[in-house]
Design a protein around this motif. Sequence first.
Motif, PDB file in Angstrom:
ATOM      1  N   ARG A 210       0.785  -1.093  -0.441  1.00 21.70           N
ATOM      2  CA  ARG A 210      -0.151   0.007   0.450  1.00 21.70           C
ATOM      3  C   ARG A 210       0.965   1.642  -0.154  1.00 21.70           C
TER       4      ARG A 210
ATOM      5  N   VAL B 120      -1.839  -5.004  -4.178  1.00 21.53           N
ATOM      6  CA  VAL B 120      -1.786  -5.991  -2.641  1.00 21.53           C
ATOM      7  C   VAL B 120      -2.372  -6.774  -2.035  1.00 21.53           C
TER       8      VAL B 120
ATOM      9  N   ASN C 134      -5.252  -2.362  -5.315  1.00 22.55           N
ATOM     10  CA  ASN C 134      -6.182  -2.848  -4.526  1.00 22.55           C
ATOM     11  C   ASN C 134      -5.543  -4.801  -4.388  1.00 22.55           C
TER      12      ASN C 134
END
Length: 395
Positions: A269, A278, A275
Amino acid sequence: MIILPDDVTYLLNILNRNGHQAFVVGGCVRDMLLGREPYDWDIATSASPPEIKKCFPHSFDTGIAHGTVTVVYGKRNYEVTTYRTDGVYSDGRRPDSVTFTGSLTEDLARRDFTMNAIAYHPAAGIVDPFLGKIDLQNKLIRCVGRPILRFSEDALRMLRAVRFSGQLGFTIERDTRRAIQKNAAGLRRVSVERVRDELTKLMLSPFSEKIKYISELGLIEYFPVDYPPTKQELEHAAQTLKNCSKKIILVYAVLFYNREPEFVLRSMRALRFDNNSVRDTSRLIKIAKSPIMNDDYNLRKFLSANQDLFNEVFELRRLFGRDEGDKPRRCTAIIANGDCLHVKDLCVNGKDLLNIGLNGKEIGDVLARMLDIVLRDPTLNTKDKLLRSVLKCSL
Ligand code: ATP
Ligand code: MG
């Protein structure tokens, strides 16, 4: 030997016919001289941005303040940039101002490395005032001008030097290397995204062992991100990545392999990854560290949860010294065989269960149970057999 694509020759000709000088420059000339396919073609010209736009009606402003116009031709985009010199760099990132110039040599002088400061035109030939061709032959990355000054202007160049050494297998020339050592703290001023992009390109590069420069030259101490990789992690990755497929989540999983999942999430992050990247990097490490049983039922169960990452999981386990025997091959066979691995592939769906009088939460539980039955024995994936199994349980 440089042979330009017809479209590029056409663009140069149009500029020339309108009374302007024009050359291909930068990465494309470097790549052609190395016998590599250039990624894109950049043109430098004496024409001002309005003059460029007059020559090419299908064009739009990209970095007009920096003299760049994007020309659309033959379904491709070409960056056509007016010869320029850069003004003062007060923030160590970009020039406060740029000045257009009529001199190609001045334009080449503002470029980062000698190998990136070569121009070419079919009639004029190679223009190479900073002897980039010799450095290419000797596989050396060398700053144009005084390295210490060039890195204090723009600190990103230090990471670009390391990244190019990874992509090309080149050495960073001694004075350029020393200047990186002296100016390493300047890296603090570079944006996270640009650092991440250079680090990613480096880890994906064929000579990823050049990552060692990041710790050797002291850049690692000034990574401008929270939760940066450690020196040990980088040095270990430099070795391991040599045998690793070039996929972003996999190379970052190698880098952060010894961390807790929560910490991996934080680091990824902090590097401002999207997202999915991650989550998947952290997931990949976690799965790779969990046991994977050898029997068919457990392999199907493993695939049921992790089919999207199974190749990466086995690769990561191999890179960290686990012998997987024939598990990867058997997983591939299970998938090729079309075994049911997910609730959506069961021969029974929620509607069938509603029809036999189940409702709400029951349906989810029963479907999960049915999936487990089918993972144990794929031949039981028929509507008849599965519905029978429910009826038997509820008797
Ligand atoms: P790539 O294969 O990564 O595209 P490239 O050399 O084409 O490599 P670009 O970032 O596309 O790199 O930049 C094009 C050219 O612009 C470079 O070859 C170099 O001449 C010049 N350049 C790019 N970034 C800088 C910089 N930070 N400082 C000085 N010159 C730069
Ligand atoms: Mg480029």
